[in-house]
Enzyme design. Structure first.
Site, PDB file in Angstrom:
ATOM      1  N   HIS A 109      45.506   4.660  29.547  1.00  0.00           N
ATOM      2  CA  HIS A 109      45.358   3.097  29.144  1.00  0.00           C
ATOM      3  C   HIS A 109      45.990   2.778  27.930  1.00  0.00           C
ATOM      4  O   HIS A 109      46.011   1.624  27.370  1.00  0.00           O
ATOM      5  CB  HIS A 109      44.212   2.521  29.400  1.00  0.00           C
ATOM      6  CG  HIS A 109      44.264   1.239  29.826  1.00  0.00           C
ATOM      7  ND1 HIS A 109      44.296  -0.126  29.109  1.00  0.00           N
ATOM      8  CD2 HIS A 109      44.419   0.435  31.162  1.00  0.00           C
ATOM      9  CE1 HIS A 109      44.196  -1.055  29.704  1.00  0.00           C
ATOM     10  NE2 HIS A 109      44.610  -0.841  31.108  1.00  0.00           N
ATOM     11  N   ASP A 170      36.060  -5.216  28.141  1.00  0.00           N
ATOM     12  CA  ASP A 170      36.343  -6.112  29.507  1.00  0.00           C
ATOM     13  C   ASP A 170      36.936  -5.437  30.740  1.00  0.00           C
ATOM     14  O   ASP A 170      36.641  -5.720  31.993  1.00  0.00           O
ATOM     15  CB  ASP A 170      37.554  -7.005  29.131  1.00  0.00           C
ATOM     16  CG  ASP A 170      36.955  -8.200  27.978  1.00  0.00           C
ATOM     17  OD1 ASP A 170      35.660  -8.415  28.067  1.00  0.00           O
ATOM     18  OD2 ASP A 170      37.883  -8.658  27.241  1.00  0.00           O
ATOM     19  N   GLU A 281      32.979 -15.110  24.793  1.00  0.00           N
ATOM     20  CA  GLU A 281      34.520 -14.808  24.574  1.00  0.00           C
ATOM     21  C   GLU A 281      35.126 -16.358  24.742  1.00  0.00           C
ATOM     22  O   GLU A 281      34.573 -17.434  25.064  1.00  0.00           O
ATOM     23  CB  GLU A 281      34.825 -13.853  25.701  1.00  0.00           C
ATOM     24  CG  GLU A 281      34.569 -12.485  25.437  1.00  0.00           C
ATOM     25  CD  GLU A 281      35.535 -11.326  26.246  1.00  0.00           C
ATOM     26  OE1 GLU A 281      36.582 -11.756  26.794  1.00  0.00           O
ATOM     27  OE2 GLU A 281      35.122 -10.265  26.243  1.00  0.00           O
TER      28      GLU A 281
END
Length: 530
Positions: A109, A170, A281
């Site tokens: 990632h 997240d 958030e």
């Protein structure tokens, strides 16, 4: 007779010369192949529990960013920590004349080739075998996991014991080693700090091939070096992570603001309040058509009539996203606390949306979007993300220029924005954050349409990112990149600022040949540190 003998002798000589030349050329070819392929023969002789693959290496040259593709010479699939140590130590013992480097790759990632090793060795950390994940449900609960373990797997295993890690990212389909090498942040970080503030102990393979256990009390310098260290000082092979009781359900809330100053003031109030939410958030919504209608698939409006009349077209709006953890026997009390906390906020009343979901469903929410995007072929596209830490005192200047000018018309993906408390971060780690007590994460999570030359194309998004960074530098905002990417050591020196000398000293101690994580482009192998 003499003619025949002489002819025979000449033929033998020619045959010998030809044979010698063939043998000579073969030796040169083998030598050239060994030198220029980047694969020293000695790598093939290593005794390993797992194996090195010299053929199927193309996947290790790809990552989520989809912008850089640097082929390694080999991919190590380790079955044990000793496989990693043996490989790194072998390359260390080859010395500075070898250009071989090593990169640890988790779930792939990375955004800009950080986990790639051009003509080096990439370690597939998800192959790492070892002691099984073990949850300890004592007074101070924790879980022992492999550095190649995915956070989603840790979640599923720990909730079996009614427990869970305190701080998350997240997106949970990332490895422990990957997030610990950066920081690991989400909406819980204002309260618990990043993931690197919630780890008790690490097992690390250094750039010399040593296997070292470290913690705050044991080999503490290595422990703090590796956390947020961008893979420069060691490969995290095992971690002991702090746990807390896991809730049954989550009350998930979204509200909208049209004024940034009001939005920021409410966010800052919430992260400092004594009784507050468990997750805080925010998002920036630029010219989103039918925004509230899109929310209805997951949320219920408190006032359906007013919500249906709200128009988001042509506006820049700011979404505050909140979550409160619920245990079944405390549901009424939690609902009262939520109502009380919301009553002091100044959002647009018609935009209050609520939902109740399971704890796992909430934490794994981004994966739902991933499945949808993959089904449409929109996941494996370029992701020119830009993640910034902005000092609290400069966030209004930043918002005015970026959201009011540079990105006034459209965005190419989610834009996260939320404040964090510096007091929850450990300044002994290698991660770099602004000096102020409160700072904001602003994350531009753009996706580019391949081959597009328009506003959704890679070049346009990169130009926007460059404009944002140039503004930050010109206005002297004191911004720091999160998941940083630079191309020169001078830029890295500027990024680290006063911490640069400590960073260099740690590098010379734990990876003096600069074998590890070459994709970060901080140090070059066999080049002196400065």
């Amino acid at each position: 007779m003499r003619y025949t003998a002489a002819s025979f002798l000449r033929q033998n000589n020619m045959l010998f010369i030809r044979s010698f030349m063939v043998l000579f050329l073969c030796c040169i070819t083998v030598k050239i192949n060994l030198c220029f392929s980047g694969i020293p023969y000695s790598l093939k002789t290593l005794t390993l529990d797992g194996h090195l693959n010299f053929d199927e290496v193309h996947n290790a040259a790809r990552d989520f960013g989809n912008r850089y593709q640097l082929l390694p010479s080999a991919v190590l699939h380790p079955n044990s920590v000793s496989d990693i140590a043996t490989t790194v130590k072998h390359i260390w013992e080859m010395g500075s004349h070898s250009e071989l480097t090593v990169a640890a790759r988790g779930h792939g990632h990375s955004l800009q080739g950080q986990a790639q090793a051009h003509q080096g060795v990439v370690i597939n950390m998800e192959s790492l075998q070892g002691p099984k994940m073990q949850v300890y449900a004592e007074n101070s609960s924790y879980v022992d996991v492999s550095g190649g373990e995915l956070w989603i797997n840790i979640l599923h295993e720990s909730v079996k014991y009614g427990l869970a890690p305190k701080s998350w990212t997240d997106y949970l389909h990332l490895t422990v080693g990957g997030t610990f090498s950066n920081a690991g942040i989400s909406g819980q970080a204002f309260q618990h700090g990043p993931q690197i503030s919630n780890v008790h102990q690490l097992e690390v393979v250094t750039g010399k091939g040593e296997i070292i256990n470290c913690s705050e009390k044991q080999n503490s310098e290595l422990f703090h070096s590796v956390l947020g260290g961008l893979g420069q000082f060691g490969i995290i092979t095992r971690a002991r992570i702090s746990l807390e009781p896991a809730p049954d359900m989550v009350k998930w809330i979204r509200v909208l603001y049209s004024d940034f100053a009001t939005f920021a003031r409410d966010q800052e109030y919430l992260i400092s309040a004594e009784k507050t939410f468990d997750y805080i958030e925010g998002f920036v919504m630029v010219n989103r058509t039918g925004l509230l209608n899109n929310w209805r698939s997951s949320f219920d409006p408190q006032d359906p009539v007013q919500a249906s009349q709200f128009k988001s077209d042509g506006q820049t709006l700011f979404c505050l996203e909140l979550a409160k953890y619920i245990n079944k026997d405390e549901k009424d009390l939690v609902n009262q606390e939520v109502e009380s906390s919301l009553s002091v906020l100044n959002y647009i009343p018609s935009t209050l949306f609520l939902s109740e979901v399971s704890y796992i469903e909430f934490l794994d929410r981004v994966h739902v979007s991933e499945v949808k995007l993959r089904s449409k072929g929109l996941w494996e596209v370029p992701h020119p993300w830009l993640n910034l830490f902005i000092p609290q005192s400069k966030i209004h200047d930043f918002a005015r220029e970026v959201f009011g000018n540079i990105l006034a018309e459209t965005s190419n993906g989610p834009i996260l924005i939320y404040p964090l408390n510096k007091s929850k971060w450990d300044n002994r780690t290698s991660v770099v954050i602004p000096e102020e007590d409160v700072f904001y994460l602003v994350a531009f999570l753009s996706s580019a349409v391949p081959s597009s030359k328009g506003t959704d194309g890679l070049e346009h998004i990169l130009t926007q990112n460059k404009r944002i960074l140039e503004y930050c530098e010109t206005a002297r905002l004191g911004v720091k990149q999160y998941l940083p990417h630079y191309t020169t050591q001078e830029q890295w020196r500027s990024h680290f600022g006063p911490q640069w000398e400590v960073f260099v000293q740690r590098k010379s101690t734990y990876d003096p040949l600069a074998i590890l994580a070459p994709g970060q482009r901080i140090f070059q192998k066999a080049m002196p540190f400065s």
